[in-house]
Design a protein around this motif. Structure first.
Motif, PDB file in Angstrom:
ATOM      1  N   ASP A 354      44.315  17.537  55.997  1.00  0.00           N
ATOM      2  CA  ASP A 354      43.993  18.010  54.657  1.00  0.00           C
ATOM      3  C   ASP A 354      44.926  19.165  54.318  1.00  0.00           C
ATOM      4  OD1 ASP A 354      41.755  16.295  54.223  1.00  0.00           O
ATOM      5  OD2 ASP A 354      40.529  17.632  55.454  1.00  0.00           O
ATOM      6  N   ARG A 355      45.420  19.146  53.108  1.00  0.00           N
ATOM      7  CA  ARG A 355      46.235  20.257  52.605  1.00  0.00           C
ATOM      8  C   ARG A 355      45.710  20.611  51.216  1.00  0.00           C
ATOM      9  NH1 ARG A 355      49.642  24.720  53.253  1.00  0.00           N
ATOM     10  NH2 ARG A 355      50.913  24.947  51.378  1.00  0.00           N
ATOM     11  N   ASP A 356      45.207  21.828  51.059  1.00  0.00           N
ATOM     12  CA  ASP A 356      44.634  22.262  49.793  1.00  0.00           C
ATOM     13  C   ASP A 356      45.209  23.623  49.427  1.00  0.00           C
ATOM     14  OD1 ASP A 356      42.333  20.129  49.603  1.00  0.00           O
ATOM     15  OD2 ASP A 356      42.107  21.017  51.588  1.00  0.00           O
ATOM     16  N   ARG A 357      45.363  23.860  48.124  1.00  0.00           N
ATOM     17  CA  ARG A 357      45.976  25.117  47.689  1.00  0.00           C
ATOM     18  C   ARG A 357      45.335  25.582  46.384  1.00  0.00           C
ATOM     19  NH1 ARG A 357      50.720  28.091  48.580  1.00  0.00           N
ATOM     20  NH2 ARG A 357      51.385  29.305  46.762  1.00  0.00           N
ATOM     21  N   LEU A 358      45.166  26.882  46.282  1.00  0.00           N
ATOM     22  CA  LEU A 358      44.669  27.531  45.072  1.00  0.00           C
ATOM     23  C   LEU A 358      45.655  28.621  44.675  1.00  0.00           C
ATOM     24  CD1 LEU A 358      42.482  28.511  42.980  1.00  0.00           C
ATOM     25  CD2 LEU A 358      41.548  29.899  44.836  1.00  0.00           C
ATOM     26  N   ASP A 359      46.110  28.591  43.419  1.00  0.00           N
ATOM     27  CA  ASP A 359      46.950  29.646  42.859  1.00  0.00           C
ATOM     28  C   ASP A 359      46.187  30.300  41.719  1.00  0.00           C
ATOM     29  OD1 ASP A 359      49.657  29.436  44.245  1.00  0.00           O
ATOM     30  OD2 ASP A 359      49.344  27.368  43.601  1.00  0.00           O
ATOM     31  N   GLU A 360      46.191  31.630  41.734  1.00  0.00           N
ATOM     32  CA  GLU A 360      45.341  32.365  40.797  1.00  0.00           C
ATOM     33  C   GLU A 360      46.099  33.541  40.205  1.00  0.00           C
ATOM     34  OE1 GLU A 360      41.147  33.618  41.896  1.00  0.00           O
ATOM     35  OE2 GLU A 360      42.242  35.497  42.213  1.00  0.00           O
ATOM     36  N   ARG A 361      46.064  33.622  38.887  1.00  0.00           N
ATOM     37  CA  ARG A 361      46.529  34.843  38.222  1.00  0.00           C
ATOM     38  C   ARG A 361      45.294  35.693  37.948  1.00  0.00           C
ATOM     39  NH1 ARG A 361      51.321  36.505  35.807  1.00  0.00           N
ATOM     40  NH2 ARG A 361      51.107  38.716  35.288  1.00  0.00           N
ATOM     41  N   ARG A 362      45.229  36.866  38.575  1.00  0.00           N
ATOM     42  CA  ARG A 362      44.071  37.737  38.448  1.00  0.00           C
ATOM     43  C   ARG A 362      44.464  38.996  37.703  1.00  0.00           C
ATOM     44  NH1 ARG A 362      39.228  38.891  42.187  1.00  0.00           N
ATOM     45  NH2 ARG A 362      38.414  40.841  41.356  1.00  0.00           N
ATOM     46  N   ARG A 363      43.733  39.257  36.630  1.00  0.00           N
ATOM     47  CA  ARG A 363      43.935  40.487  35.876  1.00  0.00           C
ATOM     48  C   ARG A 363      42.587  41.172  35.669  1.00  0.00           C
ATOM     49  NH1 ARG A 363      47.132  38.897  30.593  1.00  0.00           N
ATOM     50  NH2 ARG A 363      45.572  37.234  30.636  1.00  0.00           N
ATOM     51  N   GLY A 364      42.622  42.493  35.594  1.00  0.00           N
ATOM     52  CA  GLY A 364      41.426  43.270  35.330  1.00  0.00           C
ATOM     53  C   GLY A 364      41.654  44.194  34.157  1.00  0.00           C
ATOM     54  N   PHE A 365      40.656  44.310  33.292  1.00  0.00           N
ATOM     55  CA  PHE A 365      40.757  45.150  32.108  1.00  0.00           C
ATOM     56  C   PHE A 365      39.548  46.083  32.046  1.00  0.00           C
ATOM     57  CE2 PHE A 365      42.882  41.177  31.224  1.00  0.00           C
ATOM     58  CZ  PHE A 365      44.078  41.559  30.618  1.00  0.00           C
ATOM     59  N   VAL A 366      39.681  47.160  31.331  1.00  0.00           N
ATOM     60  CA  VAL A 366      38.564  48.050  31.076  1.00  0.00           C
ATOM     61  C   VAL A 366      37.522  47.309  30.244  1.00  0.00           C
ATOM     62  CG1 VAL A 366      37.847  50.172  29.899  1.00  0.00           C
ATOM     63  CG2 VAL A 366      39.964  50.135  31.238  1.00  0.00           C
ATOM     64  N   ASN A 367      36.257  47.459  30.616  1.00  0.00           N
ATOM     65  CA  ASN A 367      35.165  46.940  29.800  1.00  0.00           C
ATOM     66  C   ASN A 367      34.755  48.051  28.838  1.00  0.00           C
ATOM     67  OD1 ASN A 367      32.809  45.975  28.646  1.00  0.00           O
ATOM     68  ND2 ASN A 367      31.943  45.229  30.571  1.00  0.00           N
ATOM     69  N   ASP A 368      35.223  47.935  27.609  1.00  0.00           N
ATOM     70  CA  ASP A 368      34.973  48.942  26.584  1.00  0.00           C
ATOM     71  C   ASP A 368      33.676  48.595  25.855  1.00  0.00           C
ATOM     72  OD1 ASP A 368      35.197  51.064  24.887  1.00  0.00           O
ATOM     73  OD2 ASP A 368      36.892  50.263  23.732  1.00  0.00           O
ATOM     74  N   ARG A 376      44.048  47.038  33.988  1.00  0.00           N
ATOM     75  CA  ARG A 376      43.867  47.852  35.188  1.00  0.00           C
ATOM     76  C   ARG A 376      44.202  47.096  36.476  1.00  0.00           C
ATOM     77  NH1 ARG A 376      44.311  51.343  32.315  1.00  0.00           N
ATOM     78  NH2 ARG A 376      42.931  53.110  31.827  1.00  0.00           N
ATOM     79  N   ARG A 377      44.469  45.805  36.386  1.00  0.00           N
ATOM     80  CA  ARG A 377      44.835  45.042  37.584  1.00  0.00           C
ATOM     81  C   ARG A 377      45.646  43.834  37.139  1.00  0.00           C
ATOM     82  NH1 ARG A 377      40.787  43.613  42.662  1.00  0.00           N
ATOM     83  NH2 ARG A 377      42.356  42.694  44.042  1.00  0.00           N
ATOM     84  N   ASP A 378      46.698  43.508  37.907  1.00  0.00           N
ATOM     85  CA  ASP A 378      47.559  42.385  37.532  1.00  0.00           C
ATOM     86  C   ASP A 378      48.241  41.871  38.798  1.00  0.00           C
ATOM     87  OD1 ASP A 378      49.065  40.519  36.244  1.00  0.00           O
ATOM     88  OD2 ASP A 378      50.344  41.943  35.163  1.00  0.00           O
ATOM     89  N   GLU A 379      47.895  40.661  39.218  1.00  0.00           N
ATOM     90  CA  GLU A 379      48.455  40.136  40.466  1.00  0.00           C
ATOM     91  C   GLU A 379      48.400  38.612  40.483  1.00  0.00           C
ATOM     92  OE1 GLU A 379      45.586  42.332  42.665  1.00  0.00           O
ATOM     93  OE2 GLU A 379      44.548  40.532  43.387  1.00  0.00           O
ATOM     94  N   ASP A 380      49.234  38.022  41.296  1.00  0.00           N
ATOM     95  CA  ASP A 380      49.193  36.597  41.605  1.00  0.00           C
ATOM     96  C   ASP A 380      48.656  36.443  43.019  1.00  0.00           C
ATOM     97  OD1 ASP A 380      50.139  35.562  39.229  1.00  0.00           O
ATOM     98  OD2 ASP A 380      52.241  35.651  39.838  1.00  0.00           O
ATOM     99  N   ASP A 381      47.597  35.663  43.172  1.00  0.00           N
ATOM    100  CA  ASP A 381      47.008  35.402  44.479  1.00  0.00           C
ATOM    101  C   ASP A 381      47.085  33.919  44.783  1.00  0.00           C
ATOM    102  OD1 ASP A 381      46.248  38.091  44.693  1.00  0.00           O
ATOM    103  OD2 ASP A 381      44.338  37.716  43.682  1.00  0.00           O
ATOM    104  N   SER A 382      47.212  33.616  46.047  1.00  0.00           N
ATOM    105  CA  SER A 382      47.202  32.213  46.463  1.00  0.00           C
ATOM    106  C   SER A 382      46.551  32.105  47.835  1.00  0.00           C
ATOM    107  CB  SER A 382      48.623  31.624  46.497  1.00  0.00           C
ATOM    108  OG  SER A 382      49.405  32.254  47.498  1.00  0.00           O
ATOM    109  N   VAL A 383      45.912  30.967  48.059  1.00  0.00           N
ATOM    110  CA  VAL A 383      45.338  30.659  49.361  1.00  0.00           C
ATOM    111  C   VAL A 383      45.525  29.174  49.592  1.00  0.00           C
ATOM    112  CG1 VAL A 383      43.024  30.381  48.343  1.00  0.00           C
ATOM    113  CG2 VAL A 383      43.272  30.722  50.797  1.00  0.00           C
TER     114      VAL A 383
END
Length: 694
Positions: A354-368, A376-383
């Motif tokens: 089995d070969r499985d992959r997840l690519d995620e653009r994760r960003r965080g913003f202030v909850n006004d 407040r957060r900006d990254e590319d994550d993968s697993v």
């Protein structure tokens, strides 16, 4: 909503003769169930593991068909709690694994029609299961679940039924307390060599609690056809769940004062979640020779989540109070099986990867205060995981069958940080985990009606991205110091078919885990995790089901689970010592479930009663508070008739008949002490289905 109620009353007084139970809801005789959860199709009676099957009737009869919690109560060893919070999905645990998850499902592998509903990091979503068109649900517990990779507690698989021979259209409407409504359409047919079934539905609820409104649109389509001497199955599904309100948990004082209220922060920050997911999968099964078969699966999908948390997240090193995830995922799998004779006994060998992959653009913003603010957060994550597995079975004597398997798993995480500058360092990094998990089982057929089995194996459970998200002490970046939990399982059991239409099972097990992942501390809405030392789970699972005669059927399931930390450790800020002997939070020590149904074949009428009991549940590792044990009683009636060429079914049910006030689930180690998620008081549901064949 008067329409379903009026339809039920009209059906009950209808004069036309009764109709036998519709084909799509027929149950398979319990002594003839064939399961695939160990990857080799065979009678569940012969599998050296604890495995249960919930059939179409149990899934659909008198049910809303929105949550797994409606139908899996009859399965021992597994606990499925409806949080009454559709922003966080169900709470699913198996033998205590998965109970700490504050949202979604972890520690239990989810699969639909051969396609994973669990991501490579071990986090899954049960909301994607299409229960309206489900044929059966298989639940596997114990070490054989490790053959599916990153899961320690078990595997839950949902299988979509095939379309009927003739074009058939079902329209169903359900209405109930707290503004609960569901409308859907199910259609299927066999067109030449192509089999087709699909369902679409809309579910709405105002929610038992304030600020818990939800709308969920779902669609699921399965197409099967012959191809190249084999069978090709295509499965497509989608879910759209906009602006689902999150009522959060309640602290002890709030829960006791008014369980329907919400914490003020939910209103202040307008806590909610938007979810949109679509997925396409293909499975091709091919008989290469009379002895060799191959299965290939390929799938891909996208998932977008925007969640407003109960915090602003406006700090120099904060991650924001608005989480924005844009995901794409997919995978491929290959499995080969050969059947042969070994020393005169039937044998089979299965191997694959089995070969499985997840690519995620994760960003965080202030909850006004309910609106999206500054970044407040900006990254590319993968697993990604790359797994190889092999397993074999051999009937080496007339009464003996052995199973042996292993899986080599490698799970790799990577993060690329773009929010860099000022006090924010570059938190890019990577980490990988690998493990080989063996499993072995043995079955002895004492006589044609009784089997005794034993198994042993190891489990492997990596942190999820949610658990890696924060480092201890408020530091930025992913917590790559977390290690995977490793467990050793041992189990003995008995399976019996004492009479026609009857089945009994018993399983006794022990699980020792090292590096159990637990909460460490919370600050500013950030929860980080650490590895505890050791835990032990001793358990007993019992179940029985039978047709009693005179139209009566009964199901009984019971679980006793003693899940404890066996070595002391510290957690939190300031550090608190958790002594050896404390119970694992979120895990009830006793769960009992019973159902009794009476059917009147001549009229198509049935009536049923359900009793469910769950023991006391602690809210965190320190065992500082707990949700009390509870017992609920549910009643239901239903009828099926043929009227003017239509097959009509109607049902009515009352849940929590005694109007018990209780916490149906807890949020383990919630940072602000908002542990309790109240369950509804007495509530009602009525529904009607009209089916036409052409």
């Amino acid at each position: 909503r008067p329409v379903p109620a009026l339809a039920f009353l009209a059906l009950a007084g209808a004069a036309p003769p009764a109709l036998a139970q519709a084909t799509d809801d027929r149950t398979t005789p319990v002594e003839g169930l064939t399961v695939t959860a160990t990857r080799i199709p065979q009678p569940g009676f012969d599998v050296p593991a604890a495995i249960d099957v919930v059939d179409a009737r149990a899934i659909s009869e008198g049910k809303l068909r929105v949550n797994l919690s409606e139908s899996l109560g009859r399965v021992p060893g597994i606990v499925v709690q409806n949080r009454q919070n559709y922003a966080q999905d169900l709470q699913v645990s198996s033998r205590g694994f998965g109970a700490r998850s504050t949202f979604g499902v972890r520690g239990v592998r989810l699969i639909a029609d051969g396609i994973p509903a669990t991501m490579p990091d071990g986090q899954g979503q049960a909301a994607t299961f299409a229960l309206a068109s489900a044929e059966r649900i298989e639940v596997l517990r114990g070490p054989f679940s490790s053959l599916y990779g990153n899961a320690s507690g078990g595997v839950v698989q949902v299988f979509t039924r095939d379309g009927p021979p003739d074009p058939t259209l079902d329209l169903f409407l359900v209405s109930g307390s707290y503004g609960t409504r569901k409308a859907g359409l199910l259609a299927g047919t066999q067109a030449g060599q192509v089999n087709l079934i699909g369902d679409v539905s809309r579910f709405e609820t105002d929610g038992y609690r304030d600020h818990s409104r939800a709308v969920r649109d779902t669609a699921n389509v399965k197409v099967a056809m012959p191809l190249a001497g084999g069978k090709l199955t295509l499965v497509a599904n989608a879910i759209d769940q906009p602006d689902t309100q999150d009522p959060l948990g309640l602290n002890r004082a709030q829960f006791e004062a008014d369980p329907r209220q919400v914490d003020p922060s939910a209103i202040l920050f307008d806590t909610r979640k938007n979810i949109r997911q679509s997925q396409l999968g293909v499975v091709h099964e091919l008989a290469v020779t009379s002895a060799d078969s191959v299965q290939v699966r390929l799938y891909g999908g996208t998932r977008r989540v925007v969640q407003f948390l109960a915090q602003s997240g406006d700090t120099p090193l904060g991650s924001g109070g608005v989480v924005d995830l844009d995901r794409s995922y997919g995978g491929v799998g290959l499995r080969w099986t050969r059947a042969f004779l070994l020393a005169g006994g039937e044998a089979s060998l299965t191997a694959g990867f089995d070969r499985d992959r997840l690519d995620e653009r994760r960003r965080g913003f202030v909850n006004d205060f309910g609106s999206q603010g500054a970044l407040r957060r900006d990254e590319d994550d993968s697993v990604a995981n790359t797994d190889f597995f092999a397993q074999g079975e051999w009937k080496f004597a007339p009464a003996w069958r052995a199973s042996l398997g292993a899986r080599r798993s490698r799970v790799g995480f990577e993060s690329r940080d773009y929010y860099v500058g000022g006090p924010n360092p570059d938190d890019s990094g990577s980490q990988s985990y690998s493990r080989t998990t063996p499993v072995a089982g043995l079955v002895f057929q004492a006589n044609p009606r009784w089997n005794v089995y034993a198994n042993a194996g190891e489990g492997f459970e990596t942190p999820t991205f949610a658990e890696l998200a924060y480092r201890p002490g408020g530091a930025t970046g992913l917590n790559f110091a977390l290690k995977p939990a490793r467990s050793r399982h041992g189990e003995v059991g008995v399976k019996g078919r004492p009479a026609e239409g009857a089945r009994v099972t018993a399983a006794l097990f022990r699980i020792d885990t090292r590096d159990e992942i637990v909460t460490n501390g919370s600050s500013g809405g950030r929860t980080d995790f650490k590895n505890a030392s050791r835990t032990r789970r001793d358990g007993l699972e019992l179940s029985a089901e039978s047709r009693l005669g005179a139209g009566f059927e009964a199901v009984v399931a019971g679980t006793w689970l003693d899940a404890r930390f066996t070595e002391a450790f510290t957690t939190g800020t300031p550090a608190v010592t958790v002594p050896a002997g404390n119970r694992l939070p979120g895990v009830p020590p006793v769960v009992l479930h019973g159902e009794l149904v009476w059917r009147h074949a001549a009229s198509g009428f049935h009536a049923g009663a359900e009793v469910h009991h769950a023991g006391r549940v602690f809210v965190n590792e320190a065992n500082v508070d707990s949700a009390a044990s509870y017992t609920t009683v549910n009643l239901r009636v239903g009828i099926e008739r043929r009227v003017a060429g239509l097959v009509l079914k109607a049902f009515a049910r009352v849940d929590n008949v005694t109007d018990r006030r209780y916490a149906g689930s807890v949020i383990v180690a919630e940072a602000r002490g908002r542990f309790f998620e109240p369950a509804p008081e007495r509530n009602f549901l009525v529904g009607v289905t009209a089916s036409a064949s052409f």
